[in-house]
Enzyme design. Structure first.
Site, PDB file in Angstrom:
ATOM      1  N   ALA A 100       0.834  -1.209   0.000  1.00 27.64           N
ATOM      2  CA  ALA A 100       0.000   0.000   0.000  1.00 27.64           C
ATOM      3  C   ALA A 100       0.868   1.258   0.000  1.00 27.64           C
ATOM      4  CB  ALA A 100      -0.930  -0.001   1.210  1.00 27.64           C
ATOM      5  N   TYR A 101       1.862   1.293   0.874  1.00 27.57           N
ATOM      6  CA  TYR A 101       2.702   2.478   1.012  1.00 27.57           C
ATOM      7  C   TYR A 101       3.563   2.704  -0.228  1.00 27.57           C
ATOM      8  CZ  TYR A 101       6.423   5.544   2.714  1.00 27.57           C
ATOM      9  OH  TYR A 101       7.323   6.568   2.849  1.00 27.57           O
ATOM     10  N   GLN A 102       4.279   1.662  -0.655  1.00 31.45           N
ATOM     11  CA  GLN A 102       5.206   1.844  -1.759  1.00 31.45           C
ATOM     12  C   GLN A 102       4.489   2.167  -3.062  1.00 31.45           C
ATOM     13  OE1 GLN A 102       8.779  -1.153  -0.361  1.00 31.45           O
ATOM     14  NE2 GLN A 102       8.762  -0.328  -2.414  1.00 31.45           N
ATOM     15  N   SER A 104       1.688   3.846  -3.394  1.00 30.08           N
ATOM     16  CA  SER A 104       1.218   5.233  -3.354  1.00 30.08           C
ATOM     17  C   SER A 104       2.371   6.221  -3.506  1.00 30.08           C
ATOM     18  CB  SER A 104       0.449   5.494  -2.056  1.00 30.08           C
ATOM     19  OG  SER A 104       1.288   5.340  -0.919  1.00 30.08           O
TER      20      SER A 104
END
Length: 203
Positions: A100-102, A104
């Protein structure tokens, strides 16, 4: 200094903030995209958590894009600058549990790299700061980071300030180039090792 609090995952808050910025007497000279949300969670723990992906994209990608689409004309007029505070992760091989983080962060990084040549033609300086680990509240839930080397927020603030002055294109740690080469040369080995380590933990 004027402080204008806003929830950048709320569309109405973003619209209100944009309205305030557009009504400033002299507009704005520097836009720093620094707000971010980090989530570390395995895909098997995320099967019923689509909202994790929505909220990271809302803050890390959609919010700065929406704001810049409205503010670029002001930045062009003032020959201003946009600084994207990114992460070294987007330039390295993706790591498990950070989907999710990478995704985005990489989304905005690529968007910014696409529009940079166009903005430079109009006199807007574009800077990307690729940071390693920074000791903030955001990383506190990830206990594996407790003993890892990290930058202090004060160091990052000074770095951003320096790049407002020198208006250079990019900052990245000197050692990152070796990580990039390793990500290419040893990708299969890394993926094999990561899968093996995850398999051991699941037993």
């Amino acid at each position: 200094a004027q402080i204008i609090p806003a929830n950048l995952t709320n569309q109405e808050d973003i619209d209100d903030l944009i309205a305030v910025l557009l009504n400033l007497d002299n507009g704005i000279d520097v836009f720093v995209s620094n707000a971010g949300r980090s989530i570390r969670r395995s895909i098997n723990e995320s099967l019923d958590r689509f909202h994790d992906f929505e909220r990271t994209m809302d803050l890390n990608y959609y919010a700065p894009v929406k704001m810049l689409l409205k503010l670029i004309p002001v930045l062009k007029h003032n020959k201003g600058q946009v600084i994207n505070v990114s992460a070294i992760n987007v330039l390295l091989i993706p790591a498990p549990k950070w989907s999710a983080y990478q995704a985005s962060k990489a989304a905005f990084d690529n968007w910014f790299r696409c529009v940079t040549p166009e903005m430079k033609v109009d006199g807007v300086a574009c800077t990307t700061i690729y940071l390693p680990l920074v000791k903030t509240r955001m990383i506190a839930p990830t206990k594996a980071y407790d003993k890892m080397p990290s930058m202090k927020p004060e160091e990052v603030a000074k770095l951003i300030g320096n790049y407002m002055i020198n208006r250079k294109n990019k900052f990245q740690p000197w050692w990152l180039i070796y990580g990039q080469f390793s990500s290419i040369l040893f990708r299969r080995l890394f993926e094999w090792g990561a899968a093996r380590a995850l398999n051991k933990k699941s037993k």
